[in-house]
Design an enzyme around this catalytic site. Structure first.
Site, PDB file in Angstrom:
ATOM      1  N   TYR A   1       0.870  -1.182   0.000  1.00 51.28           N
ATOM      2  CA  TYR A   1       0.000   0.000   0.000  1.00 51.28           C
ATOM      3  C   TYR A   1       0.902   1.226   0.000  1.00 51.28           C
ATOM      4  O   TYR A   1       1.669   1.432   0.948  1.00 51.28           O
ATOM      5  CB  TYR A   1      -0.882  -0.043   1.242  1.00 51.28           C
ATOM      6  CG  TYR A   1      -1.866   1.087   1.389  1.00 51.28           C
ATOM      7  CD1 TYR A   1      -2.746   1.415   0.359  1.00 51.28           C
ATOM      8  CD2 TYR A   1      -1.954   1.799   2.586  1.00 51.28           C
ATOM      9  CE1 TYR A   1      -3.678   2.434   0.516  1.00 51.28           C
ATOM     10  CE2 TYR A   1      -2.880   2.813   2.753  1.00 51.28           C
ATOM     11  CZ  TYR A   1      -3.737   3.132   1.716  1.00 51.28           C
ATOM     12  OH  TYR A   1      -4.668   4.145   1.876  1.00 51.28           O
TER      13      TYR A   1
ATOM     14  N   TYR B   1     -11.931  -3.660   7.189  1.00 48.70           N
ATOM     15  CA  TYR B   1     -10.602  -3.389   7.744  1.00 48.70           C
ATOM     16  C   TYR B   1     -10.667  -2.294   8.809  1.00 48.70           C
ATOM     17  O   TYR B   1     -10.198  -2.449   9.936  1.00 48.70           O
ATOM     18  CB  TYR B   1      -9.624  -2.981   6.633  1.00 48.70           C
ATOM     19  CG  TYR B   1      -8.270  -2.576   7.180  1.00 48.70           C
ATOM     20  CD1 TYR B   1      -7.295  -3.530   7.409  1.00 48.70           C
ATOM     21  CD2 TYR B   1      -7.992  -1.247   7.501  1.00 48.70           C
ATOM     22  CE1 TYR B   1      -6.061  -3.177   7.948  1.00 48.70           C
ATOM     23  CE2 TYR B   1      -6.773  -0.887   8.051  1.00 48.70           C
ATOM     24  CZ  TYR B   1      -5.813  -1.845   8.271  1.00 48.70           C
ATOM     25  OH  TYR B   1      -4.608  -1.496   8.824  1.00 48.70           O
ATOM     26  N   HIS B   2     -11.237  -1.154   8.436  1.00 50.28           N
ATOM     27  CA  HIS B   2     -11.236  -0.021   9.350  1.00 50.28           C
ATOM     28  C   HIS B   2     -12.228  -0.201  10.496  1.00 50.28           C
ATOM     29  O   HIS B   2     -12.120   0.478  11.519  1.00 50.28           O
ATOM     30  CB  HIS B   2     -11.522   1.267   8.579  1.00 50.28           C
ATOM     31  CG  HIS B   2     -10.470   1.576   7.556  1.00 50.28           C
ATOM     32  ND1 HIS B   2     -10.635   1.249   6.225  1.00 50.28           N
ATOM     33  CD2 HIS B   2      -9.235   2.117   7.670  1.00 50.28           C
ATOM     34  CE1 HIS B   2      -9.548   1.607   5.568  1.00 50.28           C
ATOM     35  NE2 HIS B   2      -8.692   2.124   6.411  1.00 50.28           N
TER      36      HIS B   2
ATOM     37  N   LYS C   1     -10.491  17.516  16.375  1.00 52.91           N
ATOM     38  CA  LYS C   1      -9.870  16.834  15.238  1.00 52.91           C
ATOM     39  C   LYS C   1      -9.709  17.859  14.108  1.00 52.91           C
ATOM     40  O   LYS C   1     -10.574  17.997  13.249  1.00 52.91           O
ATOM     41  CB  LYS C   1     -10.759  15.682  14.751  1.00 52.91           C
ATOM     42  CG  LYS C   1     -10.830  14.492  15.677  1.00 52.91           C
ATOM     43  CD  LYS C   1      -9.575  13.629  15.613  1.00 52.91           C
ATOM     44  CE  LYS C   1      -9.360  13.068  14.242  1.00 52.91           C
ATOM     45  NZ  LYS C   1      -8.066  12.339  14.161  1.00 52.91           N
TER      46      LYS C   1
ATOM     47  N   ASP D   1      -8.013  14.633   8.790  1.00 52.71           N
ATOM     48  CA  ASP D   1      -7.816  13.298   9.357  1.00 52.71           C
ATOM     49  C   ASP D   1      -9.120  12.790   9.974  1.00 52.71           C
ATOM     50  O   ASP D   1      -9.657  13.386  10.898  1.00 52.71           O
ATOM     51  CB  ASP D   1      -6.715  13.353  10.409  1.00 52.71           C
ATOM     52  CG  ASP D   1      -6.590  12.066  11.207  1.00 52.71           C
ATOM     53  OD1 ASP D   1      -6.837  10.987  10.620  1.00 52.71           O
ATOM     54  OD2 ASP D   1      -6.250  12.146  12.397  1.00 52.71           O
TER      55      ASP D   1
ATOM     56  N   HIS E   1      -9.481   9.557  11.223  1.00 54.24           N
ATOM     57  CA  HIS E   1      -9.261   8.450  12.148  1.00 54.24           C
ATOM     58  C   HIS E   1      -9.553   8.957  13.560  1.00 54.24           C
ATOM     59  O   HIS E   1      -8.691   9.513  14.231  1.00 54.24           O
ATOM     60  CB  HIS E   1      -7.827   7.925  12.046  1.00 54.24           C
ATOM     61  CG  HIS E   1      -7.566   7.199  10.773  1.00 54.24           C
ATOM     62  ND1 HIS E   1      -7.233   7.847   9.608  1.00 54.24           N
ATOM     63  CD2 HIS E   1      -7.594   5.878  10.469  1.00 54.24           C
ATOM     64  CE1 HIS E   1      -7.060   6.956   8.632  1.00 54.24           C
ATOM     65  NE2 HIS E   1      -7.279   5.759   9.132  1.00 54.24           N
TER      66      HIS E   1
END
Length: 673
Positions: free
Chosen positions: A24, A178-179, A546, A550, A552
């Protein structure tokens, strides 16, 4: 390799083909990323997996205000067709299998890819690859959504309906669990939420009228998945077997798919990055290997494509050598071991069968709950899935803090020799080129100046008309790509038509249920919060912010939840806020401390701007703390600029962090008195 014969479990059989071997990658500029791709392909990589930067993922040009500090940090910036052509220069796209991790802007990046291929002379029907194109998990975990759920589902449908006709070898959506695991999902939640997402997508395609019923099985056969594999090796292996069986069941029972090939669970994988540690980072090599085995050992549930993180991703960006090391791990598995020589070695195992049955039963029950709520979209809008993920993540962190879950080098076996891998002048990772952003802005300015603005305006008008009228947007998007439209212009048109969305944070509705050990650890922090609050005359208040793009949000959410449980009043408004919005909220709410969470590498620029705005707003005495993947030299720079404390992945104990923050506020408010 495919012609060799070997004695398998059921006699002589052909050796299996290896999975697609990827890394990746993408950073700084299209030219730098292209050089890395060609180098990795020359070293035996068999497919590309493209990482895009956050402005590209969220539909902004590199010179947008929100893009400041984010350009080229977590991936490659792609603002127009010229960037895409540079990215794939000397890489023949008709012979390449390309995966693009892109979601909200997936139709646009696919349009740019097709336009780039057409300029190379490659026909559409020869292109192979994948766009992730899974917005539902973005609302739950990664945060790169733009539009509300229903318009987002419509865009996914448009891509699917277009590709099955025009680009039939392409995977138009990669339903991504995945996340979800990175955000805290249990194996059951990973199964249920991903499958619920796939059902929502296929129902939307079926009901759209864009695909005739006789073609629907082909559409189902192009749905792929992208999963995660953690360190609970047996559970992860069983999870993948459960995925394959549940998907087959859904395809047969819900959609009536008769052909077995259209019911196959086709998935790619990147193994867990959340579990990579900053402490003793060399241990991550073993973690990555074990996680890779979980998705390759079981033939009946083996990944079709694998990309592995590098050992040093908890420190910063991997260097080319680090990526090569992960690439070699895959090649050793595929070509040196006898992994591909045998039929499924777990068939008939009572232990494996029992665990798979347990996971399937629990996942079916969770799927039924989501169905009762109205499906995956409703479970996003009412925050059900997000709240459950926040709760699961909190339990995981608490288990590490209390020692119930051992993490070698973190909460156990901490004594260590210095790692020779991190002793070099670069600290053991790749630092982004600070000049890359300025160069990208100059190139974007030149691109706009050189294009035919009339052609751009006409293409954008046709795109807007298609969006308003409900027509498929892919052909107008490809026309926009050829006309020279930029990513931000494409995004702005669809923002006007569909509006923007802020997903629920999941913090307010998540339940706190701490173990006795954690309650004992929290008690003195609560006492300190009460004492400082009494001295101040009101409840101690923290703003968790935040800034930038981003998405996450897991760390920020967990700090917000634990701060609430420790007695703080918490202000948390979710992701993607400008420094001006954060400072404005701090001023309006009268907070005692600001905590910023940034994992994209843009911490220096964004924290610096917040500090400047705080000074202008008269908040210079309010302490600011920051968290993220922050190298030591950046930590020193932030503290020199006025940041009171910096927390990185090595600081895993949230209760200890909050105790530190209470002390920081106590000192700051007494000094200001």
């Amino acid at each position: 390799m495919t012609d060799s014969k070997t004695a398998g479990a059921s006699g002589t059989r052909a050796k299996d083909k290896p999975w697609l071997i990827r890394t990746y990658a993408g950073h700084s500029t299209a030219e730098a990323s292209n050089a890395l791709y060609r180098k990795n392909l020359a070293r035996g990589q068999t497919g590309l997996s493209v990482a895009f930067d956050l402005p590209t993922q969220t539909g902004y040009d590199s010179d947008h205000a929100l893009a400041k500090g984010e350009v080229g940090k977590v991936g490659v910036p792609i603002s127009h067709l010229g960037d895409m052509e540079k990215l794939f220069a000397e890489i023949p796209l008709e012979r390449m299998n390309t995966s693009m991790t892109i979601n909200a802007t997936a139709p646009w990046l696919l349009a740019l890819y097709i336009a780039c291929a057409e300029k190379q002379g490659a026909p559409r029907d020869q292109l192979t690859g994948t766009v992730q194109n899974d917005i539902i998990k973005e609302y739950l975990s990664r945060g790169t959504y733009i539009f509300p759920p229903q318009p987002s589902l419509r865009l996914i449908t448009d891509v699917i309906a277009f590709t099955y006709r025009e680009v039939p070898k392409w995977n138009p959506t990669n339903v991504c669990s995945y996340h979800l695991q990175e955000a805290g999902a249990t194996p059951v939640q990973e199964l249920a939420y991903a499958l619920a997402t796939a059902v929502a997508v296929l129902d939307a395609v079926r009901d759209s009228g864009q695909v005739p019923p006789e073609d629907f099985p082909r559409v189902v056969g192009r749905i792929s998945f992208f999963v995660n594999a953690g360190l609970r090796f047996i559970t992860e292996l069983c999870k993948m077997r459960a995925f394959t069986e549940l998907w087959d069941e859904i395809c047969r029972e819900r959609y009536g798919i008769e052909e077995e090939k259209y019911r196959r669970f086709r998935y790619g994988v990147q193994v867990n990055s959340l579990g990579l540690t900053e402490q003793q980072p060399e241990n991550n090599v073993y973690r990555i290997l074990l996680e890779a085995l979980a998705v390759t050992l079981s033939k009946d549930a083996r990944a079709r494509a694998v990309q592995l993180p590098a050992w040093n991703e908890a420190l910063g960006l991997p260097r080319p050598w680090d990526q090569q090391w992960s690439l070699r791990l895959q090649q050793i598995l595929a070509f040196e071991t006898d992994l591909l020589d045998y039929d499924d070695i777990f068939n008939g195992s009572t232990v494996i069968d029992a665990k798979v049955a347990e996971l399937k039963a629990e996942a079916r029950a969770e799927l039924a709950r989501i169905e009762d709520l109205g499906g995956a979209i409703a479970a996003v809008e009412n925050a059900y899935m997000k709240e459950r993920l926040v709760e699961s993540a909190a339990k995981r962190l608490e288990a590490i803090e209390t020692g119930a879950q051992t993490v070698v080098g973190v909460n156990a076996y901490q004594d260590s020799e210095p790692s020779p891998l991190t002793r070099g002048g670069d600290g053991g990772f790749l630092a982004p080129d600070p000049a890359a952003e300025a160069g990208q802005l100059e190139n974007l300015k030149a691109w706009r100046a050189a294009r035919d603005q009339g052609a751009v305006d006409r293409a954008l008008a046709e795109l807007e008309a298609a969006a308003k009228e409900g027509a498929n947007i892919m052909e107008p998007s490809i026309a926009c790509a050829h006309a020279g439209v930029t990513t931000g212009e494409w995004g702005e048109v669809l923002r006007r038509v569909f509006g923007e969305y802020r997903a629920p944070t999941g913090v307010g509705g998540s339940a706190a249920a701490h173990s006795q050990e954690e309650e004992d650890a929290l008690a003195p922090v609560r006492e300190r919060v009460e004492k400082v609050s009494r001295r101040l005359g009101r409840r101690l208040k923290i703003l968790v912010g935040k800034p930038g793009l981003d998405g996450h949000s897991n760390g920020a959410e967990q700090i917000a939840v634990r701060a609430r449980d420790a007695g703080f009043e918490v202000v948390y408004e979710g992701i993607r806020l400008t420094p001006a919005q954060i400072v404005g909220a701090a001023l309006e709410e009268g907070v005692h401390v600001i905590g910023l969470s940034i994992l994209s590498g843009s911490h220096v620029a964004l924290v610096g701007e917040v500090l400047e705005r705080m000074d202008k707003a008269g908040l210079s005495r309010v302490p600011l703390v920051a968290g993220g993947i922050i190298p030591p030299e950046d930590e020193a720079a932030l503290k020199k600029a006025g940041v009171a404390a910096v927390y990185t992945p090595k600081d895993y104990d949230l209760t200890a962090i909050l105790a530190d923050i209470v002390d920081i506020v106590d000192r700051a408010t007494q000094e200001a008195a």
